[in-house]
Design an enzyme around this catalytic site. Structure first.
Site, PDB file in Angstrom:
ATOM      1  N   TYR A   1      19.015  22.688 -63.186  1.00  0.00           N
ATOM      2  CA  TYR A   1      18.897  23.583 -64.806  1.00  0.00           C
ATOM      3  C   TYR A   1      18.451  22.436 -65.319  1.00  0.00           C
ATOM      4  CZ  TYR A   1      19.908  28.062 -62.503  1.00  0.00           C
ATOM      5  OH  TYR A   1      20.059  29.679 -61.559  1.00  0.00           O
TER       6      TYR A   1
ATOM      7  N   LYS B   1      28.794  24.744 -67.646  1.00  0.00           N
ATOM      8  CA  LYS B   1      28.810  22.911 -67.090  1.00  0.00           C
ATOM      9  C   LYS B   1      28.773  23.535 -65.732  1.00  0.00           C
ATOM     10  CE  LYS B   1      30.865  18.721 -68.484  1.00  0.00           C
ATOM     11  NZ  LYS B   1      31.393  18.573 -66.955  1.00  0.00           N
TER      12      LYS B   1
ATOM     13  N   CYS C   1      42.609  29.716 -26.698  1.00  0.00           N
ATOM     14  CA  CYS C   1      43.595  29.787 -25.827  1.00  0.00           C
ATOM     15  C   CYS C   1      43.222  30.982 -24.710  1.00  0.00           C
ATOM     16  CB  CYS C   1      45.088  30.816 -26.546  1.00  0.00           C
ATOM     17  SG  CYS C   1      45.498  31.837 -25.069  1.00  0.00           S
TER      18      CYS C   1
ATOM     19  N   CYS D   1      51.464  33.141 -26.679  1.00  0.00           N
ATOM     20  CA  CYS D   1      51.668  33.018 -25.327  1.00  0.00           C
ATOM     21  C   CYS D   1      52.560  32.004 -23.986  1.00  0.00           C
ATOM     22  CB  CYS D   1      50.810  34.246 -24.692  1.00  0.00           C
ATOM     23  SG  CYS D   1      48.823  32.769 -24.886  1.00  0.00           S
TER      24      CYS D   1
ATOM     25  N   GLU E   1      26.395  27.753 -72.520  1.00  0.00           N
ATOM     26  CA  GLU E   1      25.853  27.358 -71.582  1.00  0.00           C
ATOM     27  C   GLU E   1      27.182  27.276 -70.929  1.00  0.00           C
ATOM     28  OE1 GLU E   1      22.615  24.211 -72.282  1.00  0.00           O
ATOM     29  OE2 GLU E   1      22.247  24.818 -74.022  1.00  0.00           O
TER      30      GLU E   1
HETATM   31  S1  IVH Z   1      24.926  18.816 -72.730  1.00  0.00           S
HETATM   32  C1  IVH Z   1      24.884  15.672 -75.716  1.00  0.00           C
HETATM   33  N1  IVH Z   1      24.710  20.958 -71.380  1.00  0.00           N
HETATM   34  O1  IVH Z   1      28.493  17.243 -68.279  1.00  0.00           O
HETATM   35  C2  IVH Z   1      24.554  16.495 -74.549  1.00  0.00           C
HETATM   36  N2  IVH Z   1      25.848  19.069 -70.038  1.00  0.00           N
HETATM   37  O2  IVH Z   1      30.421  15.891 -70.246  1.00  0.00           O
HETATM   38  C3  IVH Z   1      25.212  16.188 -73.225  1.00  0.00           C
HETATM   39  N3  IVH Z   1      26.588  19.073 -68.030  1.00  0.00           N
HETATM   40  O3  IVH Z   1      26.433  14.287 -68.482  1.00  0.00           O
HETATM   41  C4  IVH Z   1      25.035  16.792 -71.923  1.00  0.00           C
HETATM   42  N4  IVH Z   1      26.307  20.999 -67.387  1.00  0.00           N
HETATM   43  O4  IVH Z   1      26.228  16.264 -66.308  1.00  0.00           O
HETATM   44  C5  IVH Z   1      25.278  19.516 -70.968  1.00  0.00           C
HETATM   45  N5  IVH Z   1      24.388  22.560 -70.211  1.00  0.00           N
HETATM   46  C6  IVH Z   1      25.306  21.921 -69.831  1.00  0.00           C
HETATM   47  C7  IVH Z   1      25.614  20.608 -68.943  1.00  0.00           C
HETATM   48  C8  IVH Z   1      26.043  19.418 -69.168  1.00  0.00           C
HETATM   49  C9  IVH Z   1      26.711  20.354 -67.003  1.00  0.00           C
HETATM   50  C10 IVH Z   1      27.267  17.322 -67.447  1.00  0.00           C
HETATM   51  C11 IVH Z   1      26.297  16.255 -67.252  1.00  0.00           C
HETATM   52  C12 IVH Z   1      26.628  15.689 -68.641  1.00  0.00           C
HETATM   53  C13 IVH Z   1      28.053  16.198 -68.107  1.00  0.00           C
HETATM   54  C14 IVH Z   1      28.763  15.642 -70.062  1.00  0.00           C
END
Ligand code: IVH
Length: 674
Positions: A229, A121, A431, A416, A119
């Protein structure tokens, strides 16, 4: 107040279910089945009912997304299951080492298949949503992982968060986790709104999302473009699928939005390919990401792997290079644009931002400089996201040296020497040299030759500068009087490319009226306005002689644009330039006029529902090109209603007024016949 009956209660329930379903189709499936107007109609019906019978109102009603009353502080929420963080991988080796550790713990060999749920991040804020018996009861921020803040009222304002779960097969207790964020476009809009109102702006979408979600007044949160999401869960009391990816599918069924880029990757190699693929998409994605996350898909394996300190052993975040970096602001120079606008440009100590060395960044305008309190010598955060020009996002005040110098707007144009004027209430300083200013002339010619204007292939920015600096051209029409020898003598230009350029110039003379109007570079006249003007007037002479009042009758032309247009055409030198351009041979085919001789003059149409062969806007433009008016609502004066698929209330109204109804085939023949 009227008496609440079971029938009324039932009606309210029906309307709510209908709205929840429309929301789901729109936000989760991305496939609305009804036009916006139909949603609005049902919404208003429910709202009316709730006003008449206040006892009907429940906090999970779709009408309650406007935000409840403000509070003085956030309450605390102890998470039923702690919200963990993730370990990080930065290089390819880190990913392969992660996969190796997973295999060792699971006693799997190199040839065994491990599927990872992969996924993007997102760079936003992690939240936990708690549903009991299908109803949203509590929403909390991550906080320190053990305790977060109660943001239930704020979360209720997010259209992408369901207030009640869909269907019946959901767990009695369900905690869903995900990221709340603001898209890149939402961020730009939010900051533009902030600038307009002289309010605070945000350094990046993440800060904007955090500031918007952690508002004590939910009514403010309701005006912010927050989205969500979902990517995981906390406490669940009910049957669980066997895999993370199946859980995501179930969450989607229950009404949550799942990132459409979510996928399955085989082994470390598949993860690596996904990392590269998303990396290529990064600039094109609608939101900021800082990496991708790999999660062992099988829950049984996740359990065997367990946790170490506060992160799971079964997941890892693989980071991309940061889009923000610290550097020193060495100096500020002012660039002069086509309309004379002076843009402050930061000269920076060169720094690598997400793979590109940045040494210049825009400071937008003096209001921005003042709002962000940027000074020469400051340590600043530069941000380069996507194809946007790098910008100075903010200043690290703690690092300001005592020698830091305030940035001053020059009194005269750096190109200018003409006076610089800053109109009150306008952020931009200009200008006043007009076409006397070489910088403005250069920009005007660059714009004229650009792709959406006359599209002169080969006449790029560098060449225009070269031609003006060498004094081979001064004004626009001079471009068309260049000869082979003059061009071939230029540095970096051979006879072949000179001949090509002359051919391209010749070709560009055959253009269209909308392109020509756009190419003139009149302030605030973009492509769409140029098109409307061309359609309305049909020729350049009529447009040039239109008054400010007349111009305002054109679609989408307000008082300010009308002023700019009239002012432009009043200037003798501009009229002269247009005449000269026509004399050197620039021409366009005649356009259908909108006057009384147009085929559909005097007719008024209304368009509703979904058309399959074109968008409603296209249909509108086509009808207007034939002289028809296209109105927003049906009245007895409507010539006909054009009804596509899933037409709603407008169709009913037309039927009740006896207005003729034309289907898509009818529309097409109307367009072809005229
Ligand atoms: S999983 C135990 N999936 O990243 C697993 N986190 O560094 C917990 N985040 O606090 C998180 N996209 O805010 C997961 N597809 C995703 C994510 C994600 C963003 C953020 C989330 C979390 C942080 C962890």
């Amino acid at each position: 107040m009227s008496k609440l009956t079971p029938a009324i209660q039932h009606l309210a329930e029906l309307l709510r279910t209908e709205l929840h379903e429309y929301n789901y189709q729109y936000y989760v499936l991305d496939k609305p089945t009804v036009p916006d107007a139909e949603y609005d109609r049902v919404f208003q019906e429910l709202q009316k009912l709730e006003t008449e019978y206040p006892d009907l109102l429940t906090p999970d009603s779709p009408t309650q997304r406007v935000g409840a009353a403000p509070i003085s502080a956030f309450g605390e929420v102890v998470h039923a299951v702690p919200m963990l963080s993730l370990g990080n991988a930065f290089a390819e080796e880190d990913l392969f080492a992660f996969d190796k550790r997973v295999r060792e713990r699971l006693k799997l060999s190199e040839s065994d298949l491990i599927e990872y749920s992969v996924e993007p991040k997102l760079d936003g804020l992690a939240v936990n949503l708690r549903y009991e018996n299908g109803k949203l009861v509590r929403a909390a921020t991550r906080g320190d992982g053990a305790t977060g803040e109660d943001i239930t009222q704020n979360i209720r304002t997010l259209a992408t968060v369901p207030m009640v779960l869909r269907g019946h097969e959901f767990p009695k207790i369900l905690e869903v986790r995900g990221e709340v964020f603001i898209s890149k476009a939402g961020f730009e809009k939010l900051n533009a709104r902030g600038r307009d109102k002289d309010e605070k702006t945000f350094a990046n979408p993440r800060n904007a999302a955090a500031g918007s979600l952690r508002q004590l007044d939910p009514r403010i949160t309701a005006t912010r473009p927050l989205e969500m999401y979902c990517y995981g869960f906390g406490e669940v009391d009910g049957a669980m699928p066997e895999r993370h990816s199946d859980m995501l599918l179930a969450l989607r069924q229950w009404g949550f939005r799942i990132n459409p880029e979510t996928s399955i990757a085989n082994n470390a190699e598949g993860c690596w390919a996904y990392y590269q693929y998303i990396g290529q998409q990064r600039d094109k994605l609608a939101y900021d990401i800082d990496g991708v996350v790999y999660k062992v898909d099988k829950f049984e394996w996740q359990q065997q792997l367990g946790f170490v300190s506060r992160a799971p052993r079964w997941a890892i975040a693989h980071k991309y290079p940061a889009q923000e970096q610290l550097t020193i602001l060495n100096d500020v120079e002012f660039q002069v644009g086509r309309t004379g606008a002076l843009t402050p440009v930061a000269r920076l100590e060169p720094v690598n931002v997400a793979g590109v060395v940045v040494s210049n960044a825009t400071l937008h305008n003096m209001d921005e400089v003042e709002r962000k309190d940027i000074r020469i010598g400051d340590t600043v955060i530069v941000r380069r996201a996507g194809d946007v020009i790098p910008e100075v996002a903010s200043v690290v005040l703690e690092r300001r040296p005592t020698t830091a110098k305030k940035i001053k707007l020059p009194k005269v144009c750096p190109v200018c020497g003409s006076e610089v004027l800053r109109v009150e209430d306008e952020a931009v300083a200009r200008c006043t040299g007009g076409l006397f200013c070489a910088a403005q002339r250069k920009e005007a010619i660059k714009h004229f030759a650009s792709r959406k204007a006359l599209d002169v292939e080969g006449l790029g920015d560098k060449l225009v500068e070269q031609l003006i600096d060498a004094k081979l051209i001064e004004h626009l029409p001079d471009v068309f009087r260049l000869n082979l020898q003059q061009l071939a003598n230029l540095e970096r230009m051979g006879e072949k490319s000179a001949a090509n350029l002359l051919a391209a110039l010749d070709k560009s003379k055959q253009t269209t009226l909308p392109r020509f109007i756009y190419a003139l570079g009149i302030r605030e006249v973009g492509e769409a306005t140029a098109k409307n003007l061309a359609q309305h007037y049909g020729d350049i002479e009529t447009l040039m002689n239109a008054s400010v009042e007349q111009l305002q009758t054109v679609n989408d032309v307000g008082p300010i644009v009308a002023q700019h247009l009239a002012h432009f055409f009043q200037q003798a030198h501009n009229r002269d330039v247009i005449k000269q351009l026509q004399n050197v041979g620039i021409h366009w085919p005649a356009l259908q006029r909108t006057g009384t001789d147009a085929p559909l003059a005097g007719k008024t149409y209304v368009i509703t529902g979904t058309l399959s062969s074109m968008s409603r806007d296209e249909a509108k433009a086509k009808l207007e090109a034939l002289g028809a008016k296209v109105a927003g609502s049906v009245s007895k004066n409507t010539t006909a209603l054009i009804a596509g698929e899933a037409a709603g209330s407008k169709l009913e109204k037309a039927e009740s007024l006896g207005v003729p109804i034309v289907d898509e085939a009818g529309l097409l023949s109307l367009l072809v016949d005229n």
